[in-house]
Design a protein around this motif. Structure first.
Motif, short mmCIF file in Angstrom:
data_model
loop_
_atom_site.label_atom_id
_atom_site.label_comp_id
_atom_site.label_asym_id
_atom_site.label_seq_id
_atom_site.Cartn_x
_atom_site.Cartn_y
_atom_site.Cartn_z
N SER A 54 0.84 -1.20 0.00
CA SER A 54 0.00 0.00 0.00
C SER A 54 0.87 1.24 0.00
CB SER A 54 -0.90 0.00 1.24
OG SER A 54 -1.58 1.25 1.34
N THR A 55 0.58 2.19 -0.88
CA THR A 55 1.34 3.44 -0.86
C THR A 55 0.68 4.45 0.08
OG1 THR A 55 0.10 4.56 -2.63
CG2 THR A 55 1.90 3.08 -3.29
N THR A 56 -0.51 4.11 0.58
CA THR A 56 -1.25 5.05 1.42
C THR A 56 -1.28 4.61 2.88
OG1 THR A 56 -3.34 3.89 1.08
CG2 THR A 56 -2.77 5.59 -0.51
N SER A 70 -7.07 5.35 -1.07
CA SER A 70 -6.38 6.63 -1.19
C SER A 70 -7.35 7.74 -0.85
CB SER A 70 -5.85 6.82 -2.62
OG SER A 70 -5.45 8.17 -2.81
N GLY A 244 3.27 3.26 -9.36
CA GLY A 244 4.13 3.39 -8.19
C GLY A 244 3.83 2.34 -7.13
N ILE A 245 3.03 1.35 -7.50
CA ILE A 245 2.66 0.28 -6.54
C ILE A 245 3.55 -0.94 -6.75
CG2 ILE A 245 0.83 -1.32 -5.87
CD1 ILE A 245 -1.18 0.84 -6.89
#
Length: 271
Positions: A54-56, A70, A244-245
């Motif tokens: 997860s980027t968030t 997000s 970007g994941i």
DNA sequence: CTGAGTAGC
DNA sequence: GCTACTCAG
């Protein structure tokens, strides 16, 4: 009795029988007769090994799929779930109303953002993939599981791809699916909560029937297209670059690298 | 299957 | 604000 009440009750009754009926049959068949060839490779624990990063930092686990939300874009950056052969029942349920996902701490977007926006409330985990139970079907109608999609995209090339995924799930005795919109760059927004409108959507399908995992991935513009989805097949690496994941960080590196670089359309039935 | 809009309580 | 009904690709 009033018909208004009779119909829902009938639906519930049928659903309960179907749901627990399957469990009952599974019990009868287990463990001597395993209809699934890979039952030990199913379940929550196994699914976790396929979860993207997860980027968030806001991962939400539902009973029938997992997502990463997000808040900035007011939608999921990815939704992941296993689609088993046995999930593909033909139960029919009435479409419910979209409601807020209370498991999202920052609150998921209100459905009214989409009203008169010109965009569909497009499912990420399709309702058609969660018809094994009333609960599963309803769980796809959370606003954390939708994204603004062009109607002709959603009902067209995206819908054709979703149906193909169901075909692959039957053929390969289950697949793992990760899907979402690309939430990068300058995006238009809709509604008072400024829900981002992705310009592209991606979908990754993994066949884990045997040790040689194989994957196919698609990156498709959010607009009508008469083309085959195979025209939009890409490597997982390309989707990682676009989003970007990091998609399969928990798989062994050798498997991850091989799977993410490879594009082999023929084994997935491209003519 | 994928969805929408409108009317009415 | 929610439900029922009608309609389109």
């Amino acid at each position: 009795m009033n018909r208004k009440y009779l119909y829902p009750i009938l639906i519930i009754l049928v659903t309960v029988v179907l749901y627990y009926g399957d469990e009952y049959v599974d019990k009868l068949n287990s463990p001597a007769n395993k209809t699934l060839s890979n039952p030990e490779r199913s379940g929550a624990e196994f699914n976790d090994t396929f979860l993207p990063a997860s980027t968030t930092g806001e991962i939400v686990k539902h009973n029938f799929y997992t997502l990463s939300y997000s808040e900035e874009h007011e939608q999921a950056e990815w939704v992941a779930y296993e689609l088993k052969k046995s999930d593909l029942s033909k139960s029919e349920f009435e479409r419910p109303y979209f409601i807020e996902d209370k498991k999202v701490e920052t609150r998921s977007a209100d459905w009214r953002n989409y009203k008169n926006s010109g965009y569909d409330r497009g499912h990420l985990c399709p309702a058609g993939d969660r018809r094994m139970s009333f609960e599963a079907y309803n769980e796809t109608f959370l606003t954390s599981n939708i994204s603004p999609q062009d109607h002709d995209f959603n009902a067209g090339i995206w819908n054709r791809l979703e149906q193909k995924v169901r075909y692959w799930a039957r053929k390969y005795d289950g697949v793992y699916v990760v899907t979402g919109g690309v939430l990068k760059g300058d995006l238009n927004t809709i509604g008072h909560e400024n829900v981002s409108v992705p310009n592209k959507f991606y979908k990754i399908v993994v066949d884990f029937l045997d040790e040689n995992y194989k994957a196919i991935a698609f990156l498709i513009p959010n607009k009508p297209s008469p083309e085959s989805y195979f025209e939009y097949a890409v490597s997982i690496d390309e989707i990682e670059d676009a989003t970007g994941i990091d998609f399969f960080p928990q798989l062994p590196d050798s498997i991850e690298n091989e799977m993410e670089q490879t594009i082999n359309l023929k084994v997935w039935g491209k003519k």
